[in-house]
Scaffold this motif. Structure first.
Motif, mmCIF file in Angstrom:
data_model
loop_
_atom_site.group_PDB
_atom_site.id
_atom_site.type_symbol
_atom_site.label_atom_id
_atom_site.label_comp_id
_atom_site.label_asym_id
_atom_site.label_seq_id
_atom_site.Cartn_x
_atom_site.Cartn_y
_atom_site.Cartn_z
ATOM 1 N N PRO A 130 46.106 66.854 27.294
ATOM 2 C CA PRO A 130 45.630 67.573 26.238
ATOM 3 C C PRO A 130 44.815 68.619 26.494
ATOM 4 O O PRO A 130 44.484 69.782 26.018
ATOM 5 C CB PRO A 130 45.320 66.471 25.217
ATOM 6 C CG PRO A 130 46.027 65.389 25.549
ATOM 7 C CD PRO A 130 46.284 65.315 27.189
ATOM 8 N N TRP A 131 43.676 68.172 26.985
ATOM 9 C CA TRP A 131 42.493 69.090 27.214
ATOM 10 C C TRP A 131 42.885 70.329 28.340
ATOM 11 O O TRP A 131 42.085 71.102 28.071
ATOM 12 C CB TRP A 131 41.157 68.269 27.974
ATOM 13 C CG TRP A 131 41.375 67.571 29.256
ATOM 14 C CD1 TRP A 131 41.953 66.328 29.438
ATOM 15 C CD2 TRP A 131 41.341 68.192 30.442
ATOM 16 N NE1 TRP A 131 42.101 66.082 30.838
ATOM 17 C CE2 TRP A 131 41.701 66.922 31.521
ATOM 18 C CE3 TRP A 131 40.955 69.491 30.988
ATOM 19 C CZ2 TRP A 131 41.565 67.286 32.869
ATOM 20 C CZ3 TRP A 131 40.740 69.716 32.323
ATOM 21 C CH2 TRP A 131 41.125 68.724 33.050
ATOM 22 N N ALA A 132 43.778 70.039 29.152
ATOM 23 C CA ALA A 132 44.185 71.118 30.015
ATOM 24 C C ALA A 132 45.332 71.468 29.849
ATOM 25 O O ALA A 132 45.956 72.568 30.566
ATOM 26 C CB ALA A 132 44.013 70.593 31.531
ATOM 27 N N THR A 134 46.783 73.984 27.618
ATOM 28 C CA THR A 134 47.068 75.458 27.732
ATOM 29 C C THR A 134 47.092 76.043 29.079
ATOM 30 O O THR A 134 47.913 76.948 29.519
ATOM 31 C CB THR A 134 46.151 76.175 26.764
ATOM 32 O OG1 THR A 134 45.709 75.654 25.693
ATOM 33 C CG2 THR A 134 46.147 77.603 26.840
ATOM 34 N N ARG A 168 48.902 71.078 17.747
ATOM 35 C CA ARG A 168 48.559 72.497 17.859
ATOM 36 C C ARG A 168 49.709 73.266 17.491
ATOM 37 O O ARG A 168 50.845 72.853 17.399
ATOM 38 C CB ARG A 168 48.162 72.778 19.182
ATOM 39 C CG ARG A 168 46.649 72.056 19.806
ATOM 40 C CD ARG A 168 46.320 72.289 21.047
ATOM 41 N NE ARG A 168 46.039 73.642 21.587
ATOM 42 C CZ ARG A 168 45.914 74.139 22.805
ATOM 43 N NH1 ARG A 168 45.938 73.171 23.689
ATOM 44 N NH2 ARG A 168 45.703 75.412 23.158
ATOM 45 N N THR A 236 44.825 81.711 28.947
ATOM 46 C CA THR A 236 44.520 80.586 28.246
ATOM 47 C C THR A 236 43.062 81.229 27.387
ATOM 48 O O THR A 236 43.340 80.713 26.144
ATOM 49 C CB THR A 236 43.575 79.796 29.264
ATOM 50 O OG1 THR A 236 44.991 79.322 30.163
ATOM 51 C CG2 THR A 236 43.135 78.489 28.462
ATOM 52 N N THR A 240 43.458 80.633 23.176
ATOM 53 C CA THR A 240 42.660 79.536 22.270
ATOM 54 C C THR A 240 41.763 80.268 21.343
ATOM 55 O O THR A 240 41.211 79.861 20.510
ATOM 56 C CB THR A 240 41.912 78.683 23.447
ATOM 57 O OG1 THR A 240 41.214 79.500 24.383
ATOM 58 C CG2 THR A 240 42.959 77.687 23.954
#
Length: 515
Positions: A130-132, A134, A168, A236, A240
């Motif tokens: 999830p943290w990477a 995008t 998201r 990215t 975001t």
């Protein structure tokens, strides 16, 4: 896949306003343009008439290879007519992009049809933490040009679902992936069919000035590999920091079970294919690295060597080995006869390209034979020098100019086939390597792709987007992709200026200035 009832008109821009009218006008003009085949027929006719007029007035230019004056020959003369008729087949079969792209597409097409490319894309997106998420989605999307236009319909829906699963907005994932695929189309860590095709066209343009000049598929490799990382970061951050806050939260529902998960067989296939492809690279390296290798040049060098001449064939073997290994292990290949059938199917997609190339090859060959190409190149070079635009400044202006035809001519290869015979020799005359001219073209051609209203894939993309934004239209799509287009072009152009400012090589053997 089912969508919820979220009122997307409240969170995304609508299609009204001056921008929509401008895009509508562009679409109407673009739809009235003739097929690329007829564009090259027009170009051939202009070359024939222009060269004949120049010949009648005794025009001549300086041949940079010999230093001797060269008279312009007319196509609409007896000698010109004989040349045109007797050289037509030779012009076609010897046109560099023809053999190169057919060779490479045999391998890439096989990899696509056995499911290797699709499995790789789905696996990379679904396994991203999830943290990477995008960044991984964007990287995979940019590299999707290996699968050509298919990436536009494979990766964005997967990205949307991946975003939805972690809470998201799915439209943000869809938009970031779509823009990365289409705006970053030229960037990649690997050599793709686009590199091979454009290099062949660039070679044809360069040989107007230097008949011995060869532009390899690796000509932009260093720059495009670096561009992949830089653009991934830029896209990215745009997603975001700009798009997601604008979209807000997603209140609809998506049935994620309708997206095909990657199977155990596909995972095994990719593992074995990856090992086979890495082994092939290691084998090639083991043959090329020794000083006495037969794939090295006469002086032991690599830049001018049989190895560089073999790059398209090595790409073919690389993808064939990976595709066959994946197909056998995953079960998507059940008999040996399917391999040539998949290759034949891949070449069917090239038939429209081959038809256009027949006419394009004549127009470019006539441009060279008549001397009109040299006359235009020397005149343009003199204009660049007079305006002090003989370096990076001239390339930047050329890149800006490319934006205009990009809105009306969808095919990047068709655009480059029209522009390369003029601008590649022109910049060569002031000492610029063709690889830099090619890169300047690719930046604008790719970055503005999301805003091209004549793209026949738009209805498909819009239909996919409406899964996550049911009330959206083309205006919605264009309003979402516009910030990405601007960011990609600005960031890419800054990287290009930095690259040229430090005179870094675009690829092996391709510096800013010619020797």
């Amino acid at each position: 896949m089912n969508s919820g009832s979220q009122d997307d008109s409240q969170v995304i821009a609508t299609s009204s306003g001056r921008g929509a009218r401008v895009l509508g006008a562009i679409e109407r003009v673009g739809n009235r343009l003739p097929h690329p085949l007829y564009l090259f027929l027009i170009m051939a006719a202009l070359v024939a008439v222009g060269s004949t007029i120049a010949h009648a007035f005794g025009a001549q230019t300086m041949d940079p290879a010999t230093g001797e004056p060269r008279a312009v020959e007319g196509l609409l003369t007896a000698d010109g007519a004989v040349y045109a008729l007797t050289s037509m087949i030779e012009n076609f079969v010897s046109f560099p992009p023809l053999g190169l792209i057919i060779t490479v597409m045999l391998g890439i097409g096989l990899a696509e049809r056995v499911g290797l490319l699709s499995a790789f894309m789905r696996g990379a997106v679904s396994s991203a933490p999830p943290w990477a998420l995008t960044f991984v989605v964007v990287i995979v999307s940019i590299m999707g040009n290996l699968a050509s236009d298919a990436a536009m319909v494979i990766i964005p829906p997967l990205a949307a679902v991946a975003f939805y699963v972690v809470g998201r907005h799915p439209l943000a994932g869809f938009a970031a992936s779509y823009c990365a695929v289409i705006a970053g189309f030229s960037a990649n860590f690997m050599i793709a069919g686009t590199d091979v095709l454009l290099a062949g066209i660039t070679t044809s343009g360069a040989q107007i000035v230097d008949p011995e000049m060869t532009v390899t598929p690796l000509a932009n490799w260093y720059f495009m590999a670096a561009s992949t990382l830089v653009l991934a970061v830029a896209i990215t951050l745009t997603c975001t920091r700009y798009l997601e806050p604008r979209l807000g939260s997603f209140t609809g529902h998506i049935d994620v079970d309708t997206e095909a998960p990657i199977t155990r067989e596909e995972k095994r296939g990719m593992s074995w294919a990856g090992a086979a492809m890495v082994s092939f690279i290691a084998l090639v390296a083991a043959v090329v690295i020794p000083g006495g290798s037969p794939l090295r040049g006469e002086d032991g060098g690599v830049l001018q060597s049989p190895f560089m001449d073999s790059i398209p064939v090595l790409i073919l073997f690389f993808f064939i080995i990976g595709a066959v290994t994946y197909g056998v292990v995953s079960g998507s290949l059940t008999s040996a006869s399917e391999v040539p059938q998949h290759m034949a199917d891949a070449l069917k997609d090239l038939v429209p390209f081959i038809v256009v190339i027949f006419v394009a090859a004549q127009a470019i060959a006539w441009f060279d034979w008549s001397g009109l190409g040299m006359l235009v190149a020397t005149s343009g070079a003199e204009a660049l020098e007079a305006g002090n635009l003989d370096g990076m400044s001239g390339l930047v202006l050329f890149s800006i100019f490319v934006i205009i035809p990009n809105f009306f001519i969808l095919s990047g290869s068709a655009q480059w086939a029209l522009l390369a015979p003029i601008f590649v020799p022109m910049f060569m005359m002031v000492g610029i390597d063709p690889a830099y001219t090619q890169a300047a073209f690719r930046i604008s051609d790719s970055a503005f792709n999301p805003l091209v209203p004549v793209n026949p894939m738009l209805p498909v993309v819009l239909g996919l987007m409406q899964r996550f934004a049911p009330k959206s239209g083309l205006g919605t799509l264009f309003s979402i992709v516009l910030p990405f287009t601007v960011v990609v072009w600005v960031v890419w152009m800054i990287l290009f200026l930095i690259w040229g400012g430090f005179e870094l090589p675009m690829g092996p053997g391709h510096e800013l200035y010619l020797d």
